[in-house]
Scaffold this motif. Sequence first.
Motif, PDB file in Angstrom:
ATOM      1  N   MET A   1       0.819  -1.214   0.000  1.00  0.00           N
ATOM      2  CA  MET A   1       0.000   0.000   0.000  1.00  0.00           C
ATOM      3  C   MET A   1       0.855   1.269   0.000  1.00  0.00           C
ATOM      4  O   MET A   1       0.328   2.367  -0.167  1.00  0.00           O
ATOM      5  CB  MET A   1      -0.996  -0.005   1.159  1.00  0.00           C
ATOM      6  CG  MET A   1      -0.483   0.477   2.469  1.00  0.00           C
ATOM      7  SD  MET A   1      -1.801   0.874   3.621  1.00  0.00           S
ATOM      8  CE  MET A   1      -2.486   2.360   2.939  1.00  0.00           C
ATOM      9  N   HIS A   2       2.165   1.124   0.165  1.00  0.00           N
ATOM     10  CA  HIS A   2       3.067   2.272   0.104  1.00  0.00           C
ATOM     11  C   HIS A   2       3.089   2.795  -1.336  1.00  0.00           C
ATOM     12  O   HIS A   2       3.064   1.998  -2.277  1.00  0.00           O
ATOM     13  CB  HIS A   2       4.470   1.848   0.555  1.00  0.00           C
ATOM     14  CG  HIS A   2       5.393   2.994   0.783  1.00  0.00           C
ATOM     15  ND1 HIS A   2       6.072   3.615  -0.232  1.00  0.00           N
ATOM     16  CD2 HIS A   2       5.733   3.651   1.923  1.00  0.00           C
ATOM     17  CE1 HIS A   2       6.797   4.590   0.255  1.00  0.00           C
ATOM     18  NE2 HIS A   2       6.611   4.641   1.568  1.00  0.00           N
ATOM     19  N   PRO A   3       3.170   4.096  -1.527  1.00  0.00           N
ATOM     20  CA  PRO A   3       3.169   4.640  -2.900  1.00  0.00           C
ATOM     21  C   PRO A   3       4.243   4.025  -3.810  1.00  0.00           C
ATOM     22  O   PRO A   3       4.008   3.832  -4.995  1.00  0.00           O
ATOM     23  CB  PRO A   3       3.407   6.137  -2.695  1.00  0.00           C
ATOM     24  CG  PRO A   3       2.960   6.415  -1.293  1.00  0.00           C
ATOM     25  CD  PRO A   3       3.188   5.149  -0.522  1.00  0.00           C
ATOM     26  N   GLU A   4       5.403   3.699  -3.258  1.00  0.00           N
ATOM     27  CA  GLU A   4       6.492   3.146  -4.077  1.00  0.00           C
ATOM     28  C   GLU A   4       6.457   1.624  -4.173  1.00  0.00           C
ATOM     29  O   GLU A   4       7.152   1.039  -5.001  1.00  0.00           O
ATOM     30  CB  GLU A   4       7.835   3.632  -3.533  1.00  0.00           C
ATOM     31  CG  GLU A   4       8.000   5.139  -3.675  1.00  0.00           C
ATOM     32  CD  GLU A   4       9.320   5.628  -3.114  1.00  0.00           C
ATOM     33  OE1 GLU A   4      10.330   4.920  -3.270  1.00  0.00           O
ATOM     34  OE2 GLU A   4       9.324   6.715  -2.523  1.00  0.00           O
ATOM     35  N   LYS A   5       5.696   0.977  -3.306  1.00  0.00           N
ATOM     36  CA  LYS A   5       5.563  -0.488  -3.295  1.00  0.00           C
ATOM     37  C   LYS A   5       6.920  -1.202  -3.250  1.00  0.00           C
ATOM     38  O   LYS A   5       7.109  -2.239  -3.868  1.00  0.00           O
ATOM     39  CB  LYS A   5       4.731  -0.960  -4.485  1.00  0.00           C
ATOM     40  CG  LYS A   5       3.305  -0.442  -4.428  1.00  0.00           C
ATOM     41  CD  LYS A   5       2.457  -0.995  -5.514  1.00  0.00           C
ATOM     42  CE  LYS A   5       1.039  -0.510  -5.550  1.00  0.00           C
ATOM     43  NZ  LYS A   5       0.516   0.341  -4.557  1.00  0.00           N
ATOM     44  N   LYS A   6       7.842  -0.636  -2.502  1.00  0.00           N
ATOM     45  CA  LYS A   6       9.185  -1.206  -2.336  1.00  0.00           C
ATOM     46  C   LYS A   6       9.515  -1.278  -0.854  1.00  0.00           C
ATOM     47  O   LYS A   6       9.326  -0.306  -0.120  1.00  0.00           O
ATOM     48  CB  LYS A   6      10.246  -0.341  -3.036  1.00  0.00           C
ATOM     49  CG  LYS A   6      10.110  -0.309  -4.551  1.00  0.00           C
ATOM     50  CD  LYS A   6      10.540  -1.610  -5.133  1.00  0.00           C
ATOM     51  CE  LYS A   6      10.421  -1.630  -6.641  1.00  0.00           C
ATOM     52  NZ  LYS A   6      10.406  -2.969  -7.172  1.00  0.00           N
ATOM     53  N   LEU A   7      10.035  -2.431  -0.428  1.00  0.00           N
ATOM     54  CA  LEU A   7      10.414  -2.591   0.980  1.00  0.00           C
ATOM     55  C   LEU A   7      11.396  -1.519   1.434  1.00  0.00           C
ATOM     56  O   LEU A   7      11.306  -1.042   2.564  1.00  0.00           O
ATOM     57  CB  LEU A   7      11.031  -3.975   1.200  1.00  0.00           C
ATOM     58  CG  LEU A   7      10.065  -5.087   1.545  1.00  0.00           C
ATOM     59  CD1 LEU A   7      10.741  -6.443   1.422  1.00  0.00           C
ATOM     60  CD2 LEU A   7       9.490  -4.910   2.935  1.00  0.00           C
ATOM     61  N   ASP A   8      12.308  -1.151   0.560  1.00  0.00           N
ATOM     62  CA  ASP A   8      13.317  -0.158   0.944  1.00  0.00           C
ATOM     63  C   ASP A   8      12.714   1.216   1.228  1.00  0.00           C
ATOM     64  O   ASP A   8      13.349   2.044   1.876  1.00  0.00           O
ATOM     65  CB  ASP A   8      14.391  -0.038  -0.141  1.00  0.00           C
ATOM     66  CG  ASP A   8      15.308  -1.249  -0.172  1.00  0.00           C
ATOM     67  OD1 ASP A   8      15.376  -1.999   0.833  1.00  0.00           O
ATOM     68  OD2 ASP A   8      15.970  -1.462  -1.204  1.00  0.00           O
ATOM     69  N   SER A   9      11.493   1.456   0.768  1.00  0.00           N
ATOM     70  CA  SER A   9      10.827   2.741   1.000  1.00  0.00           C
ATOM     71  C   SER A   9      10.007   2.740   2.284  1.00  0.00           C
ATOM     72  O   SER A   9       9.521   3.791   2.711  1.00  0.00           O
ATOM     73  CB  SER A   9       9.903   3.062  -0.172  1.00  0.00           C
ATOM     74  OG  SER A   9      10.647   3.129  -1.368  1.00  0.00           O
ATOM     75  N   VAL A  10       9.850   1.582   2.889  1.00  0.00           N
ATOM     76  CA  VAL A  10       9.026   1.442   4.086  1.00  0.00           C
ATOM     77  C   VAL A  10       9.908   1.574   5.329  1.00  0.00           C
ATOM     78  O   VAL A  10      11.022   1.059   5.359  1.00  0.00           O
ATOM     79  CB  VAL A  10       8.311   0.072   4.078  1.00  0.00           C
ATOM     80  CG1 VAL A  10       7.528  -0.162   5.359  1.00  0.00           C
ATOM     81  CG2 VAL A  10       7.387  -0.029   2.867  1.00  0.00           C
ATOM     82  N   ASP A  11       9.406   2.276   6.331  1.00  0.00           N
ATOM     83  CA  ASP A  11      10.131   2.369   7.596  1.00  0.00           C
ATOM     84  C   ASP A  11       9.222   1.924   8.735  1.00  0.00           C
ATOM     85  O   ASP A  11       8.034   1.639   8.535  1.00  0.00           O
ATOM     86  CB  ASP A  11      10.682   3.782   7.825  1.00  0.00           C
ATOM     87  CG  ASP A  11       9.611   4.856   7.896  1.00  0.00           C
ATOM     88  OD1 ASP A  11       8.401   4.528   8.013  1.00  0.00           O
ATOM     89  OD2 ASP A  11       9.959   6.043   7.826  1.00  0.00           O
ATOM     90  N   ARG A  12       9.796   1.859   9.915  1.00  0.00           N
ATOM     91  CA  ARG A  12       9.038   1.397  11.076  1.00  0.00           C
ATOM     92  C   ARG A  12       7.767   2.206  11.294  1.00  0.00           C
ATOM     93  O   ARG A  12       6.703   1.651  11.563  1.00  0.00           O
ATOM     94  CB  ARG A  12       9.878   1.443  12.348  1.00  0.00           C
ATOM     95  CG  ARG A  12       9.041   0.981  13.532  1.00  0.00           C
ATOM     96  CD  ARG A  12       9.498   1.354  14.923  1.00  0.00           C
ATOM     97  NE  ARG A  12      10.886   1.518  15.131  1.00  0.00           N
ATOM     98  CZ  ARG A  12      11.385   2.461  15.934  1.00  0.00           C
ATOM     99  NH1 ARG A  12      10.603   3.303  16.571  1.00  0.00           N
ATOM    100  NH2 ARG A  12      12.681   2.554  16.110  1.00  0.00           N
TER     101      ARG A  12
END
Length: 182
Positions: A120-131
Amino acid sequence: MIKREDALNLVKDNVKNKNLVKHMLACEACMEKLAEHFDKDTARWGIAGLLHDLDYPETADNPDRHGYETVEKLKEHDVDEGILNAILAHPGHKDRETLIEQCLYSVDPLTGLIVASTLMHPEKKLDSVDRSFVMRRFDEKRFAAGADRDQIRAIESTGLTLEEFVDICLGAMQGISGELGL
């Protein structure tokens, strides 16, 4: 002890759903990082994460058998009793008495929450997700409702905070983001 390569071959032979395989790889990575954090055997803990859902294709409609079928399959392989017990504890078929059992129990739903958060993150990349992004999703009860928040929060019995747990698992999954396709 069963070698990782042999465990992965068991997964490939028994699990055809690619998303389930990715879930099992995510659990493996998280369990290895938790073992590292607790100064435990990373290979052993990783094997528990990798194999924990080996029987899911056969037991998805029969949760009372989930875990038991995996243990039966693994009896002919060199898998120690601690791993087998963790596999039985993750769906609640035995009390969680050891650290590996408690960690696998909590890792299982957290990996799903992290994947759902990533998607659901706009970038759909794990590296863009934070805690903080994952924690906001954690607090949304309807979001990824299948990721049992109480089961995730049970990690606190190990002395880890929920935030530390998310950091460890998110970092582990980011480390294999290519394999996860995220």
